[in-house]
Design a protein around this motif. Sequence first.
Motif, PDB file in Angstrom:
ATOM      1  N   LEU A   8     -12.489   0.373  13.781  1.00  0.00           N
ATOM      2  CA  LEU A   8     -12.113  -0.963  14.427  1.00  0.00           C
ATOM      3  C   LEU A   8     -10.710  -0.690  15.278  1.00  0.00           C
ATOM      4  N   VAL A   9      -9.707  -0.176  14.899  1.00  0.00           N
ATOM      5  CA  VAL A   9      -8.466   0.067  15.683  1.00  0.00           C
ATOM      6  C   VAL A   9      -8.833   0.526  17.099  1.00  0.00           C
ATOM      7  N   LEU A  10      -9.483   1.713  17.090  1.00  0.00           N
ATOM      8  CA  LEU A  10      -9.906   2.482  18.395  1.00  0.00           C
ATOM      9  C   LEU A  10     -10.856   1.421  19.416  1.00  0.00           C
ATOM     10  N   ALA A  11     -11.786   0.864  18.708  1.00  0.00           N
ATOM     11  CA  ALA A  11     -12.741   0.092  19.537  1.00  0.00           C
ATOM     12  C   ALA A  11     -12.229  -1.232  19.858  1.00  0.00           C
ATOM     13  N   PHE A  12     -11.137  -1.703  19.176  1.00  0.00           N
ATOM     14  CA  PHE A  12     -10.424  -2.962  19.603  1.00  0.00           C
ATOM     15  C   PHE A  12      -9.136  -2.945  20.659  1.00  0.00           C
ATOM     16  N   PHE A  13      -8.508  -1.767  20.232  1.00  0.00           N
ATOM     17  CA  PHE A  13      -7.111  -1.703  21.130  1.00  0.00           C
ATOM     18  C   PHE A  13      -7.407  -0.730  22.414  1.00  0.00           C
ATOM     19  N   ILE A  14      -8.204   0.385  22.315  1.00  0.00           N
ATOM     20  CA  ILE A  14      -8.359   1.259  23.474  1.00  0.00           C
ATOM     21  C   ILE A  14      -8.972   0.185  24.594  1.00  0.00           C
ATOM     22  N   PRO A  15      -9.818  -0.633  24.615  1.00  0.00           N
ATOM     23  CA  PRO A  15     -10.159  -1.461  25.863  1.00  0.00           C
ATOM     24  C   PRO A  15      -9.017  -2.329  26.380  1.00  0.00           C
ATOM     25  N   LEU A  16      -8.012  -2.750  25.265  1.00  0.00           N
ATOM     26  CA  LEU A  16      -7.005  -3.683  25.746  1.00  0.00           C
ATOM     27  C   LEU A  16      -6.064  -2.585  26.605  1.00  0.00           C
ATOM     28  N   ILE A  17      -5.636  -1.506  26.154  1.00  0.00           N
ATOM     29  CA  ILE A  17      -4.857  -0.447  26.763  1.00  0.00           C
ATOM     30  C   ILE A  17      -5.638  -0.165  28.155  1.00  0.00           C
ATOM     31  N   LEU A  18      -6.633  -0.221  28.352  1.00  0.00           N
ATOM     32  CA  LEU A  18      -7.521   0.335  29.651  1.00  0.00           C
ATOM     33  C   LEU A  18      -7.357  -1.069  30.485  1.00  0.00           C
ATOM     34  N   LEU A  19      -7.408  -2.110  30.059  1.00  0.00           N
ATOM     35  CA  LEU A  19      -7.342  -3.304  30.894  1.00  0.00           C
ATOM     36  C   LEU A  19      -5.854  -3.531  31.277  1.00  0.00           C
ATOM     37  N   GLN A  20      -4.928  -3.072  30.405  1.00  0.00           N
ATOM     38  CA  GLN A  20      -3.692  -3.267  30.761  1.00  0.00           C
ATOM     39  C   GLN A  20      -3.357  -2.298  32.098  1.00  0.00           C
ATOM     40  N   TRP A  21      -4.214  -1.123  32.191  1.00  0.00           N
ATOM     41  CA  TRP A  21      -3.681   0.012  33.220  1.00  0.00           C
ATOM     42  C   TRP A  21      -4.769  -0.181  34.306  1.00  0.00           C
ATOM     43  N   GLY A  22      -4.984  -1.420  34.601  1.00  0.00           N
ATOM     44  CA  GLY A  22      -5.755  -1.777  35.749  1.00  0.00           C
ATOM     45  C   GLY A  22      -7.272  -1.409  35.887  1.00  0.00           C
ATOM     46  N   PHE A  23      -7.915  -1.009  34.829  1.00  0.00           N
ATOM     47  CA  PHE A  23      -9.547  -0.861  34.724  1.00  0.00           C
ATOM     48  C   PHE A  23     -10.085  -2.517  34.455  1.00  0.00           C
ATOM     49  N   LYS A  24     -11.015  -2.523  35.044  1.00  0.00           N
ATOM     50  CA  LYS A  24     -11.965  -3.988  34.875  1.00  0.00           C
ATOM     51  C   LYS A  24     -12.862  -3.723  33.527  1.00  0.00           C
ATOM     52  N   THR A  25     -13.286  -4.959  33.243  1.00  0.00           N
ATOM     53  CA  THR A  25     -14.254  -4.855  32.115  1.00  0.00           C
ATOM     54  C   THR A  25     -15.674  -4.311  32.459  1.00  0.00           C
ATOM     55  N   ALA A  26     -16.038  -4.191  33.881  1.00  0.00           N
ATOM     56  CA  ALA A  26     -17.367  -3.502  33.981  1.00  0.00           C
ATOM     57  C   ALA A  26     -17.109  -2.099  33.910  1.00  0.00           C
ATOM     58  N   ASP A  27     -15.829  -1.480  34.282  1.00  0.00           N
ATOM     59  CA  ASP A  27     -15.549  -0.112  33.946  1.00  0.00           C
ATOM     60  C   ASP A  27     -15.645   0.270  32.630  1.00  0.00           C
ATOM     61  N   ILE A  28     -15.148  -0.596  31.525  1.00  0.00           N
ATOM     62  CA  ILE A  28     -15.199  -0.317  30.069  1.00  0.00           C
ATOM     63  C   ILE A  28     -16.760  -0.362  29.962  1.00  0.00           C
ATOM     64  N   GLU A  29     -17.349  -1.208  30.237  1.00  0.00           N
ATOM     65  CA  GLU A  29     -18.860  -1.481  29.782  1.00  0.00           C
ATOM     66  C   GLU A  29     -19.556  -0.188  30.252  1.00  0.00           C
ATOM     67  N   SER A  30     -19.422   0.242  31.437  1.00  0.00           N
ATOM     68  CA  SER A  30     -20.109   1.284  31.917  1.00  0.00           C
ATOM     69  C   SER A  30     -19.694   2.789  31.437  1.00  0.00           C
ATOM     70  N   TRP A  31     -18.573   2.843  30.861  1.00  0.00           N
ATOM     71  CA  TRP A  31     -18.048   4.092  30.196  1.00  0.00           C
ATOM     72  C   TRP A  31     -18.764   3.767  28.740  1.00  0.00           C
ATOM     73  N   THR A  32     -18.524   2.863  28.152  1.00  0.00           N
ATOM     74  CA  THR A  32     -19.158   2.685  26.852  1.00  0.00           C
ATOM     75  C   THR A  32     -20.558   2.793  26.912  1.00  0.00           C
ATOM     76  N   TYR A  33     -21.353   2.590  27.665  1.00  0.00           N
ATOM     77  CA  TYR A  33     -22.647   2.811  27.702  1.00  0.00           C
ATOM     78  C   TYR A  33     -22.965   4.160  27.904  1.00  0.00           C
ATOM     79  N   ARG A  34     -22.309   4.956  28.694  1.00  0.00           N
ATOM     80  CA  ARG A  34     -22.488   6.216  29.055  1.00  0.00           C
ATOM     81  C   ARG A  34     -22.145   7.010  27.721  1.00  0.00           C
ATOM     82  N   VAL A  35     -20.995   6.634  27.114  1.00  0.00           N
ATOM     83  CA  VAL A  35     -20.536   7.373  25.730  1.00  0.00           C
ATOM     84  C   VAL A  35     -21.520   7.092  24.640  1.00  0.00           C
ATOM     85  N   LEU A  36     -22.308   5.955  24.580  1.00  0.00           N
ATOM     86  CA  LEU A  36     -23.226   5.710  23.432  1.00  0.00           C
ATOM     87  C   LEU A  36     -24.547   6.423  23.890  1.00  0.00           C
ATOM     88  N   THR A  37     -24.804   6.594  24.782  1.00  0.00           N
ATOM     89  CA  THR A  37     -26.188   6.988  25.271  1.00  0.00           C
ATOM     90  C   THR A  37     -26.310   8.291  26.416  1.00  0.00           C
TER      91      THR A  37
END
Length: 859
Positions: A543-572
């Motif tokens: 819960l902690v990692l799934a909720f807060f890691i995307p927040l940190i990435l968004l703070q560092w300039g990454f976009k939602t599409a980047d996070i979705e793409s990385w999440t899809y790659r990690v999961l599949t």
Amino acid sequence: MHLLENVRAFSIALFLGLLALGALTLAADGPAVAQESEPSARQSRSAEPAVPIQPAQSSQPAPQAAPTGPAAGTGGDQPSAAASPVLQQAEDQLAQADRELKRITERTNAVEDDDAMLAELRAQVDELSKQIIAASVPTRPRLDEIKARLTELGDPPGEGQPPEDAVITDERKRLLAERGAINALTGRAENLSIEARKLANRITATRRAIFSNTLLRHTDVSVEMLSEAATATLHEAMALSRSIGGWLTFAWNYKRVPLLSALFLSLCAALLFLVGGYRLFSPVLMRPEEADEPTYFRRLSLAFWSTLIPTVALAAFAMSSYFFLSSFNILRPDIAPIIAITLAMGVVLFFIARLASAVLSPSRSSWRLVRVSDRGAKMLMVPIFAMALVNGLDYLLGSISESLGSPVVLTIAKSFVASIIIGLILMSMAWIRPVLRGDEPYDAPGHPWPRVISFSFLLLGAALIATALSGYVGLARFIATQITVTSAILVTVYIGLLTGKSVSRQGAFAETVAGRYLERRFQLEPVALDQFGLFAGLGIYVLVLAFFIPLILLQWGFKTADIESWTYRVLTEIRVGTITISLVGILAGILLFALGFLVTRWVQRWIDRNVMARSRVDAGVRNSIRTGIGYMGVGVAGLIGLSAAGIDLSSLALVAGALSLGVGFGLQNIVSNFVSGLILLVERPFKVGDWIVSGTTEGFVRRISVRATEIETFQHQSIMMPNSLLINASVGNWTHRNKLGRSEIAVTVTYDSDPRRIIELLHDIAAAHPMVLKNPAPNVGFTAFGDDRMTFELRIYVADVLTAGGVRNDLRVSIYERFRDEGIGAPFPMKIEDITPEEEVEGANEEPSVVDEEKVRSG
């Protein structure tokens, strides 16, 4: 009637229009088809057509290039190579992918300065690359079939050889043409994949350049710039006042009902999220007054949940409020960004203030997570909230400037001032004295920070001020934001991880509200509660990692599409060499296996209780059927789970074939022990810690592996017994179902003794021992007449057969003392001996209980 007639007339006109359009389409396509059929026929007459890498670009017939159009491979009366549905479908998919790639390329050229749009386009390119690769995959089985068929047909006859049948020649030409079309399709797919990869790399490079230019853009900081910014601030304040006043007047006069409705629904959302959240999670959010010294786990839990739950509730309330205002068309385009950033700033400020209060707990030192003084905790709250407030106001004022179209110099000046203020706040934190030493109480004055921490505060604040003064205002603003927001997120993550670690500790989950509820509701044992605690700890980690890691990435300039793409790659798509691992597939396989296991157990119980019980089937047959159903169901569930996890079952067939070959070459014993070990692990005729007897080997089971079982004898000798011996031989287990055991003690007395008195005394002695069970009750048997003695046997039951040796020893001493006091056997010899199996092992180290008096006299 008029409406019906109008509909009927419209339908007839639409039908005639479609017919005319179809005729025009056929007329337009006719010459193209005729032009394509000519090179196809010429190509089919070629003995060995060339395989191109790309489709021909010219409409003229090329004798060395195989066409890739729909009529590829046609010739005369021969069937078209593209008539294959698989090839035609792949052609359509590649054509569509080509059009989509061109569209994305044009879109990329148009939005080269929009980072968010470029991130979405990058995700679209990645998805398109997968579709391009997948388009040519279905043609591979057909290509293999063509190669195999050409091998069967062989080469065409050479000069001087008799001609072959025309049917074979025509089939070879058709297959060669179709192979050329498939190769051309594969080459086209590779070219499109390369183009997509180049476009993705180009988008990535453009986004890096945008990020670098944004952070490293230099601005001349001067008095003139600040003076211009001050003037622009006055104009912006007046424009903002007119804009908000005009919007409020318009909304109240012309959209009063929608405005009031939106406000009412927002208040309802507030009650739902805030009040409902507090009522639902009150057990983990309340600080009981009587808990003066709470455990560290309780403090961690309260700090984490009292920060996370209200923040999530407030964020949901803010989002719902903005949604209602936008849905009722109350927000104007110039007001909507201001409302959105104001709500977001409120959530962020609440989050940081709540987190600081949970960690520092300035009012109650017993709930504080860090060891700082009371005065230091209160002083630290001020700069932390001040930095968050300054950073939030900077973003809010920047959003207002952007919405009102203010000059860029105004935004730069605001960020410059905010960075200077945050740098000064950081430097001021170095002079706070919050540290406590040793056993100092919380109300002590406190001591300065360690040199490393105070120097870090000074260095970080000075670097931030120097960066802003040197003209890199964007970089300074970025650093200030990360110091404020990212630090708060990291502190929350750390608290969450500590909470998960504390929950997973042995015995900790039983102290929680959920643990006490489960223990009371389901009567769970401590072991089961510890297992729940382990899973709860892992759940908190996720819960902690799934909720807060995307927040940190968004703070560092990454976009939602980047996070979705990385999440899809990690999961599949986790690649390890040539192997691709899918976490989603593995999770689906585990869930399907668990579901199959539960269904198997339910079927077992249903058949046993409803079918075989009513049929009065023998208990042994029922157990065999139940066990067989269990094995079959678990096997099927395992195969389904492996298939869902993406594991190729053909690889298992190769392993089985190799294993069979190894068995044939002399590995029968190893395989026999391996299979026997699996049977022992599944059936569990004995487990670790059991006392077993097999042949001449007797002792405790210490370890069961797939090859051998380790048995520790009473002399502490470890014996590795092959599993096949334990499967094929009889094995006695003293502690199989329970540790209840019977033990016997043989007593011999002379014929001068009264047998009934002997039986009574032995009963009394056994009943007086605390470890001898009353049920089953001990009993005494008159077992034999000897030459000069009578033999009696005392049979007792103990709850733990492992303690039988000590109980027998106590009983022998009691028998000796009682018989001596009763005068039984004196002056004639008396002998007490144990006939239980384990006494043979103990006999080597044990002295006789009663010494023969004649032997003593003769000695």
